[in-house]
Design an enzyme around this catalytic site. Sequence first.
Site, short mmCIF file in Angstrom:
data_model
loop_
_atom_site.label_atom_id
_atom_site.label_comp_id
_atom_site.label_asym_id
_atom_site.label_seq_id
_atom_site.Cartn_x
_atom_site.Cartn_y
_atom_site.Cartn_z
N GLU A 1 0.79 -1.23 0.00
CA GLU A 1 0.00 0.00 0.00
C GLU A 1 0.82 1.28 0.00
O GLU A 1 0.60 2.18 0.83
CB GLU A 1 -0.98 0.00 1.17
CG GLU A 1 -1.99 -1.11 1.08
CD GLU A 1 -3.17 -0.96 2.03
OE1 GLU A 1 -3.10 -0.12 2.94
OE2 GLU A 1 -4.17 -1.67 1.82
N GLU B 1 -6.05 -8.41 0.10
CA GLU B 1 -6.68 -8.15 1.40
C GLU B 1 -8.14 -7.86 1.18
O GLU B 1 -8.51 -7.09 0.28
CB GLU B 1 -6.05 -6.93 2.10
CG GLU B 1 -4.67 -7.17 2.65
CD GLU B 1 -4.10 -5.96 3.42
OE1 GLU B 1 -4.90 -5.14 3.94
OE2 GLU B 1 -2.87 -5.85 3.50
#
Length: 588
Positions: free
Chosen positions: A409, A499
Amino acid sequence: MLRPQETPSRERVGLNGLWAFALDPGDRGRAERWWSGPLPGASEMPVPASFNDVPATRDAHDHVGDVWYQREVRIPAGWAGRRVVLRFDAAAHRAVVWWNDAEVGRHDGGYTPFECDLTGHARPGGTGRVTVVVDNRLTPSSIPPGIVDVLPDGRRRQRYFHDFFNYAGLHRAVWLCSTPRSYVRDITVTTEVTGADARVHYRVDVVDGRVAEVVLRDADGAERARATTAAGTLEVPDATLWRPGHGHLHRLEVRTDGEDADEYALPVGIREVKVDGDRFLINGEPFHFRGFGRHEDNPVRGKGHDDVHMVHDFALLDWIGANSFRTSHYPYAEEVLEYADRHGIVVIDETPAVGLNFEIAHTLVPGDPPHIWAAIDDTTRAAHLRAIQELVARDKNHPSVVMWSIANEPDSARPEARTYFEPLVRAAREADPSRPVCFAQVQLPPDKDVMSDLFDVICLNRYNGWYVDTGDLVTAERELEAELREWVRLHGKPIIVTEYGADAIAGVRSVAAGTWTEDYQVALLETFHRVFDRVDSVVGEHVWNFADFATGYGVNRADGNKKGVFTRDRRPKAAAFALRRRWRTEAD
Ligand code: GCB
């Protein structure tokens, strides 16, 4: 870097156990040369373990700065004339090591091993004092990054931009090892599958010597191929392959020449990984990733490696029908990868480059973190590059590792992101041309992302129904599907949703399935699964997270992150049974 082994030419002595230990809140240790005598005011600390929760004090839990470890070590008398090294499997986040009064090594980066050469320092048959200072501070130029604030009362407070507790210390095994003076420093193996046959390409790096013999044996010990050169290709007709669910391992035995020959035996799994269009192929077969993002995290020992927890976690992965996981958000202990190799579990191996996104950090850390690209500089990128290179150097020979994830991320919306990442992707490919490279992308639609085209697989962390459209699974389902189809249209690459998940407090149930209940967690996962089953290019589903885990303090964290489908002590929530129903049926 090769893992320590016992072979006819090599010995290793485990240095795990209780070490003398001292926190150093006033930064006195380096100035007062604490390595030159017994640590003042020392307590005892188990190694391996995170130090934070062992002493049961808030001071230890929240400590920011140096901690000291020390113990006596005896060098076996029989090691005269041999090379002797101390090896630390990990020291989070940076360490300096002394043998008596001499500095013998230092290392930056908390999740990869390093060695300290004692050959000139230690007398075989004698003892010495090993002292290690471990600094747990995260700074704008460390990987992962962070900021240390000095408060008006003089205390330090650590801020960081990732969502797991900054556990630190000697997290993994410490070894005293010996090899001959001329020794095998490294071996690199890649494998290729052509129909029923295979090729094993190898390269051996020997210090002060020559390769005498390289022998490839099958699991039953039968010789399959042999060579006498330091690099080459071994032809293996009718090879038994390593494949998901079936961790078949060969062994590459390397021997150097001379009277004091070195021997090393490397486990080798013969398999081939390839991205073809929107498929992820292992040995030419499309592979669908089922599993989790995980953490090395357990009560009391924190990130300290422990075989009991490791084997139990693998048992639960098996129970639930998982075939893979990502080492979110750092390289895991090598024992974990070796276990995955032996049992055919597929791994996406990640660097500790997490939190290069200070905008998200804003929600995790109170205050006003600076914009990421203002704080990140060449030293950060150099540390990131080193983290990639050390990860590949350590894990390149594991058949379980099928892809490198070089960051979690990061900010991937601004042009600076592309400039920052381009050379890192290139470096990862140079370090290992045999595996695909990815990064786990934060909730950003494809038209806002400036760098996914640099990577082989689109890995998406998606929280529709949780952080986005909270509580509204109807909208979540629609938006998620629309977004995934857009990724397919624009990139045509395989997609792994690396995720997805919802926090659930174990035992909180509700017929209306509101947020934080076990029922909402199940409903959210099922929503995602319906979408995955409609979008062909989705080749993987990794739930966030395998188990609840510790985080820093935060108003949206209730005693840690509760997105586990198991609790922190590994009891199943309703979601675990729901996943088992989905994954086991497919697997059996
Ligand atoms: C994420 C991060 C992960 C967090 C998770 C969460 O996107 O990659 O480290 O723990 O979200 O639960 O917020």
